[in-house]
Design a protein around this motif. Structure first.
Motif, PDB file in Angstrom:
ATOM      1  N   ILE A   1     -14.379 107.624  19.957  1.00 18.29           N
ATOM      2  CA  ILE A   1     -15.713 108.054  20.371  1.00 18.29           C
ATOM      3  C   ILE A   1     -16.742 107.275  19.566  1.00 18.29           C
ATOM      4  O   ILE A   1     -16.717 107.293  18.333  1.00 18.29           O
ATOM      5  CB  ILE A   1     -15.916 109.565  20.140  1.00 18.29           C
ATOM      6  N   ARG A   2     -17.621 106.585  20.275  1.00 21.83           N
ATOM      7  CA  ARG A   2     -18.776 105.954  19.627  1.00 21.83           C
ATOM      8  C   ARG A   2     -19.968 106.885  19.831  1.00 21.83           C
ATOM      9  O   ARG A   2     -20.428 107.086  20.951  1.00 21.83           O
ATOM     10  CB  ARG A   2     -19.056 104.577  20.238  1.00 21.83           C
ATOM     11  N   TRP A   3     -20.445 107.439  18.724  1.00 16.73           N
ATOM     12  CA  TRP A   3     -21.529 108.409  18.796  1.00 16.73           C
ATOM     13  C   TRP A   3     -22.877 107.700  18.866  1.00 16.73           C
ATOM     14  O   TRP A   3     -23.010 106.530  18.507  1.00 16.73           O
ATOM     15  CB  TRP A   3     -21.471 109.343  17.589  1.00 16.73           C
ATOM     16  N   SER A   4     -23.880 108.443  19.307  1.00 13.33           N
ATOM     17  CA  SER A   4     -25.212 107.861  19.497  1.00 13.33           C
ATOM     18  C   SER A   4     -25.847 107.420  18.189  1.00 13.33           C
ATOM     19  O   SER A   4     -26.768 106.604  18.195  1.00 13.33           O
ATOM     20  CB  SER A   4     -26.128 108.871  20.200  1.00 13.33           C
TER      21      SER A   4
ATOM     22  N   ILE B   1     -16.714 106.706  25.219  1.00 13.22           N
ATOM     23  CA  ILE B   1     -15.367 107.205  24.937  1.00 13.22           C
ATOM     24  C   ILE B   1     -14.369 106.217  25.517  1.00 13.22           C
ATOM     25  O   ILE B   1     -14.475 105.838  26.688  1.00 13.22           O
ATOM     26  CB  ILE B   1     -15.135 108.603  25.539  1.00 13.22           C
ATOM     27  N   ARG B   2     -13.404 105.807  24.685  1.00 11.94           N
ATOM     28  CA  ARG B   2     -12.382 104.866  25.138  1.00 11.94           C
ATOM     29  C   ARG B   2     -11.004 105.342  24.709  1.00 11.94           C
ATOM     30  O   ARG B   2     -10.852 105.970  23.662  1.00 11.94           O
ATOM     31  CB  ARG B   2     -12.622 103.475  24.548  1.00 11.94           C
TER      32      ARG B   2
ATOM     33  N   VAL C   1     -12.051 108.461  15.538  1.00  8.40           N
ATOM     34  CA  VAL C   1     -10.753 108.444  16.202  1.00  8.40           C
ATOM     35  C   VAL C   1     -10.288 109.888  16.354  1.00  8.40           C
ATOM     36  O   VAL C   1     -10.159 110.609  15.366  1.00  8.40           O
ATOM     37  CB  VAL C   1      -9.716 107.645  15.396  1.00  8.40           C
ATOM     38  N   ALA C   2     -10.044 110.307  17.581  1.00  3.80           N
ATOM     39  CA  ALA C   2      -9.595 111.674  17.851  1.00  3.80           C
ATOM     40  C   ALA C   2      -8.222 111.617  18.511  1.00  3.80           C
ATOM     41  O   ALA C   2      -8.106 111.252  19.683  1.00  3.80           O
ATOM     42  CB  ALA C   2     -10.591 112.402  18.749  1.00  3.80           C
TER      43      ALA C   2
ATOM     44  N   LYS D   1      -7.361 112.477  30.140  1.00  5.43           N
ATOM     45  CA  LYS D   1      -8.597 111.785  30.470  1.00  5.43           C
ATOM     46  C   LYS D   1      -9.756 112.571  29.871  1.00  5.43           C
ATOM     47  O   LYS D   1      -9.906 113.770  30.131  1.00  5.43           O
ATOM     48  CB  LYS D   1      -8.755 111.675  31.989  1.00  5.43           C
ATOM     49  N   VAL D   2     -10.562 111.902  29.054  1.00  2.00           N
ATOM     50  CA  VAL D   2     -11.648 112.577  28.342  1.00  2.00           C
ATOM     51  C   VAL D   2     -12.973 111.939  28.742  1.00  2.00           C
ATOM     52  O   VAL D   2     -13.134 110.715  28.665  1.00  2.00           O
ATOM     53  CB  VAL D   2     -11.454 112.485  26.815  1.00  2.00           C
ATOM     54  N   GLU D   3     -13.918 112.765  29.167  1.00  2.00           N
ATOM     55  CA  GLU D   3     -15.248 112.302  29.553  1.00  2.00           C
ATOM     56  C   GLU D   3     -16.295 113.220  28.934  1.00  2.00           C
ATOM     57  O   GLU D   3     -16.020 114.392  28.648  1.00  2.00           O
ATOM     58  CB  GLU D   3     -15.413 112.308  31.080  1.00  2.00           C
ATOM     59  N   TYR D   4     -17.492 112.674  28.751  1.00  2.00           N
ATOM     60  CA  TYR D   4     -18.593 113.496  28.257  1.00  2.00           C
ATOM     61  C   TYR D   4     -19.465 113.918  29.426  1.00  2.00           C
ATOM     62  O   TYR D   4     -19.970 113.084  30.185  1.00  2.00           O
ATOM     63  CB  TYR D   4     -19.427 112.724  27.239  1.00  2.00           C
TER      64      TYR D   4
END
Length: 472
Positions: free
Chosen positions: A437-440, A427-428, A446-447, A378-381
């Motif tokens: 990751i959709r950056w600002s 992040i999805r 894709v990671a 699980k990845v969160e910012y």
């Protein structure tokens, strides 16, 4: 004033009562025909909305495609009481410019696809790599396992399904109307296997039409076909990353994608573009098939005429895809395609059939994992601490500097230092193997999970101990 929706709108809501004026307008629009389809624009579903104001003499039309705008205006203007014809063409509204891109809404399945459990897209950005060969044989291999399967040939300009699957009698797709006047397409069914087949090639006409009309036709074929109860619908996409791909992703929820390539460097570059496209559409790519990889020699050795590039595996490693398959350059494969019998059904026991069997098993496993919601990192910012928080299924957690991850992007994002102040806006999860990751600044990265956990060719991914990070 009266207002009604055309056939394309009435499918969702049943029969719509129309005024005499509306019926008169629709009859006049039936004089506008498309020679490529051999039908009028009302029957084809290209008229979305008709609004009539008899007192003002005004008629407003909403068309699916723009190439019939002038002809529609001219025909409706011939009605004696009409003095003003306004024609609008349906188009997707442009999103407002903003720092963080909005989350793409998941499409709602059309009624015709509600009983289709999985949609598998077979794609490559470059033509001539064997994508249709993989699509047809994957579908027939899935059928051999007992699954109910359909094939949708999405290439209007160069349909290949009628050639690759020859039937005992000349096939023809039929159309009918139900009691509510909704149009339905009956797919061609292979009597030997029960696989359902839909292709513009079964219409028997050459496709001479503009791109906007093609997307409307593809949408119509997909959403009006009586697919019924299917375990898998395999979509053989046309080459490229254009309107048809975007339209299909908007019309239905594609479960997963299979990417087809060849050893040539140009094909590999195009495949990377294709995987990136699917990433932006929230479609996980679950396997890479490298076609025409080698020639099998009599002594069991392999000769690589294009070089032993291992390109397919390189792509898979870059994007964290676990399943890579190689198909040989073999005469029997070409003969099977020309004869109209998929080589997995020919009983030759060739190496390609074994690879397709393994591909079908991999697709089945990956799709099952998605439905079961297999546990993944699980990845969160964490905006306060300005780091990515990665939590493993066993409870272990650590941090990653997002700018370090951005600099190690395997796509275009890693080619230059990230802009100042950029941050992960969204992040999805991407299937079972990666995050997106959709950056600002609008960039999409894709990671792969492997990169987050173990690093890449640059070395281990630096970890941040969470208890050592103070909030700014």
């Amino acid at each position: 004033t009266s207002r009604s929706s055309s056939d394309s709108g009435s499918r969702a809501g049943g029969t719509i009562e129309r005024s005499d004026e509306e019926r008169e307008v629709l009859r006049q629009l039936q004089l506008v025909t498309d020679d490529g389809l051999g039908t009028d624009i009302v029957t084809a579903g290209f008229v979305s909305v008709v609004e009539v104001d008899r007192e003002a003499g005004r008629v407003t039309l909403l068309l699916e495609v723009g190439i019939f705008e002038d002809a529609s205006r001219a025909e409706v203007s011939k009605i004696p009481w009409v003095s003003d014809v306004q024609v609008r063409v349906k188009s997707a509204p442009s999103a407002p410019r903003q720092a963080a891109p909005p989350q793409r809404p998941m499409p709602r399945m059309p009624p015709a696809l509600e009983k289709v459990r999985n949609i598998i897209a077979v794609s490559s950005c470059k033509g001539g790599v064997g994508k249709s060969t993989v699509s047809v044989n994957l579908a027939y291999e899935l059928r051999k396992s007992g699954a109910s399967v359909g094939i949708f040939d999405c290439d209007v300009y160069g349909p290949s399904l009628p050639v690759m699957v020859r039937l005992p009698e000349e096939p023809k797709m039929e159309m009918y109307e139900d009691e509510e006047k909704n149009k339905h397409i009956v797919p061609v069914t292979d009597p030997r296997s029960g696989v359902k087949l839909v292709s513009f090639g079964y219409v028997g006409k050459a496709a001479v039409m503009r791109g906007s009309m093609v997307t409307g036709l593809i949408s119509q074929l997909l959403t009006q076909t009586d697919w019924g109860d299917l375990d898998y619908l395999v979509m053989d996409l046309p080459p490229g990353t254009g309107d048809i791909h975007l339209t299909l992703a908007q019309v239905c929820k594609i479960t997963a994608a299979v990417i087809v390539t060849t050893p040539q460097k140009l094909s590999i570059i195009d495949v990377e573009r294709g995987i990136s496209m699917f990433s932006q559409l929230e479609v996980p790519s679950v396997a890479v098939v490298q076609n025409m990889s080698y020639i099998a020699l009599p002594d069991g050795q392999r000769q690589y005429p294009f070089g032993d590039t291992d390109a397919g595996r390189g792509i898979a490693d870059d994007f964290g895809i676990d399943h890579v398959f190689e198909l040989p350059l073999q005469r029997t494969l070409s003969e099977a395609g020309d004869s109209g019998v998929p080589f997995v059904s020919a009983g030759t026991g060739c190496a390609a059939a074994a690879e397709i069997s393994a591909l079908a098993e991999a697709v089945t496993q990956e799709v099952e994992k998605m439905h079961q919601g297999q546990r993944r990192p699980k990845v969160e910012y964490d905006a306060a601490r300005e780091h990515l928080r990665v939590q493993l299924p066993d409870g272990e957690a650590f941090g990653i500097d997002p700018l370090v991850l951005r600099s190690r992007d395997k796509g275009a994002g890693g080619a230059a230092p990230p802009p100042e102040g950029v941050y992960p806006a969204e992040i999805r999860d991407m299937g079972n193997y990666a995050i997106v990751i959709r950056w600002s600044d609008g960039h999409v990265q894709v990671a792969p999970h492997k990169q987050l956990l173990f690093g890449d060719e640059r070395g281990p991914m630096p970890r941040i101990a969470l208890d050592s990070v103070a909030v700014a």
